[in-house]
Enzyme design. Structure first.
Site, PDB file in Angstrom:
ATOM      1  N   HIS A 193       0.847  -1.200   0.000  1.00  0.00           N
ATOM      2  CA  HIS A 193       0.000   0.000   0.000  1.00  0.00           C
ATOM      3  C   HIS A 193       0.879   1.245   0.000  1.00  0.00           C
ATOM      4  O   HIS A 193       2.099   1.172   0.125  1.00  0.00           O
ATOM      5  CB  HIS A 193      -0.872   0.026   1.266  1.00  0.00           C
ATOM      6  N   GLU A 260       3.469  -0.015   3.767  1.00  0.00           N
ATOM      7  CA  GLU A 260       2.914   1.274   3.362  1.00  0.00           C
ATOM      8  C   GLU A 260       4.077   2.096   2.814  1.00  0.00           C
ATOM      9  O   GLU A 260       4.940   2.561   3.560  1.00  0.00           O
ATOM     10  CB  GLU A 260       2.259   1.982   4.546  1.00  0.00           C
TER      11      GLU A 260
END
Length: 376
Positions: A193, A260
């Protein structure tokens, strides 16, 4: 012989009208000439459409491995004896919306929030069947960014990934909150992500550790050492339910993580080229290398250098190795380290092959094994 493409299912738009929409395509990398059981790694990106960096990272990683394969023995070993599955675009319909300049997160399901609404669709990372809608980590309101969909795995993109992941990984634990997967379980799952510069592992819905919490924590802190991110259990960011990594670990028992990347959805290209890509290439390499036993290997030392001088046939070769048990991120907690007690050298043989014996025993340069970092 190193790459193949697998169609694992369809996007929502393609299900509605086969002339529109997209296939969900997995790129499989492995030397098909070498057969037998191999550890498997599945990495997916862009489940949230506006997270551009994720798809480029996975595509770049595939290109990089293939380019390095002819001359890099580490990459040759990884692709000869592992299977890597990459799904760069887990939400292709949404990606096309983001390419119009929209901050699009969800899929494009028109049954949710209105046919023409720019906030329609389901959050695919709240639509997975483990813990779906059970812990307050998603929304039941169709226009919300974290809307979980009509039911668990209701979206075609979700059901495609669920079916494929279940087809390539064994189910090694019951779907409860207390039974661990066997320590020697093989295989690894990663959902990429952006943004936040984090390395995360399950659970996302409770502060209690998973039954394999120690192994997942060590794995996450090793990866975070390499990409410079903060390692943490997923719930430390915020509560989630029905997420990808909770599903893969909770349903199957396979080690599951998420990264992330970076500092923005639409990341600056210079930042990507100079920071995000080089740091995460090293972290991805590490995950691929330890995929045979990801709950175990991160708790032991890593070989950080392996050097040998050229020799002629019949001459004695000297191999110098540097190993460390201290390569953990110290952000957000510490990890126990140990003194290295020995090392074996294998030449042309996989250490885990039946009957494999080391070609040589390593000797510490300083005369004794007494430290968490040794040159041998």
């Amino acid at each position: 012989g190193l790459a193949s493409v697998i169609d694992i299912g369809d996007s929502w738009e393609k299900v509605r009208n086969p002339a529109n929409g997209y296939d969900l395509r997995v790129l499989k990398l492995s030397n098909s000439a070498i057969t037998g059981s191999k550890p498997r790694v599945f990495i997916m990106g862009a489940i949230h459409a506006r997270e551009y960096t994720t798809a480029e990272t996975l595509t770049r990683y595939a290109e990089n491995l293939i380019a390095r394969y002819p001359t890099d023995p580490d990459v040759r070993w990884m692709l000869d004896h592992h299977e890597l599955y990459l799904l760069p675009h887990a939400n292709p319909d949404g990606r096309k919306k983001a390419e119009l300049g929209l901050s699009w997160r969800k899929n494009v399901n028109e049954a949710y929030c209105g046919v023409t609404s720019n906030t329609r669709g389901a959050d695919l990372n709240r639509n997975y069947p483990y813990g779906w809608g059970a812990y307050g980590g998603s929304s039941g309101a169709a226009c919300d960014e974290t809307f979980r969909g009509a039911s668990a795995a209701s979206e075609p993109e979700t059901s495609a990934v669920v079916s494929y992941v279940r087809s390539i990984f064994p189910d090694v634990r019951p779907p409860d909150l207390v039974t661990p997967a066997p320590a020697a379980t093989s295989g690894l799952f990663l959902d990429v992500h952006s943004y936040g510069e984090l390395v995360m592992w399950p659970w996302g819905f409770t502060a209690s550790a998973t039954p394999n919490g120690a192994g997942l924590t060590a794995l996450g802190r090793r990866a975070a050492f390499l990409n410079g991110y903060t390692p943490q259990q997923s719930i430390e960011l915020y509560v989630t339910d029905g997420s990808t990594k909770d599903f893969v670990y909770g349903d199957l028992g396979i080690a599951a993580m998420s990264f992330e990347l970076g500092t923005a959805f639409f990341e600056n290209c210079s930042t990507f080229e100079n920071t995000i890509w080089p740091a995460n290439r090293n972290a991805l390499d590490y995950l691929l290398r330890v995929a045979r036993t990801p709950y175990l290997e991160p708790s032991g030392p890593s070989v950080t250098e392996l050097l040998t001088a050229p020799v002629e046939p019949g001459e004695t070769a000297q191999v110098v190795a540097v190993a460390s048990d201290a390569r953990f991120s110290l952000r957000n907690g510490i990890e126990p380290t140990q003194s290295i007690v020995g090392a074996d050298l294998y030449l042309g043989t996989l250490p885990w092959s039946p009957g494999a014996t080391p070609d040589a025993l390593a000797t510490p340069v300083d005369g004794s094994y007494n430290s968490s970092a040794e040159t041998m």
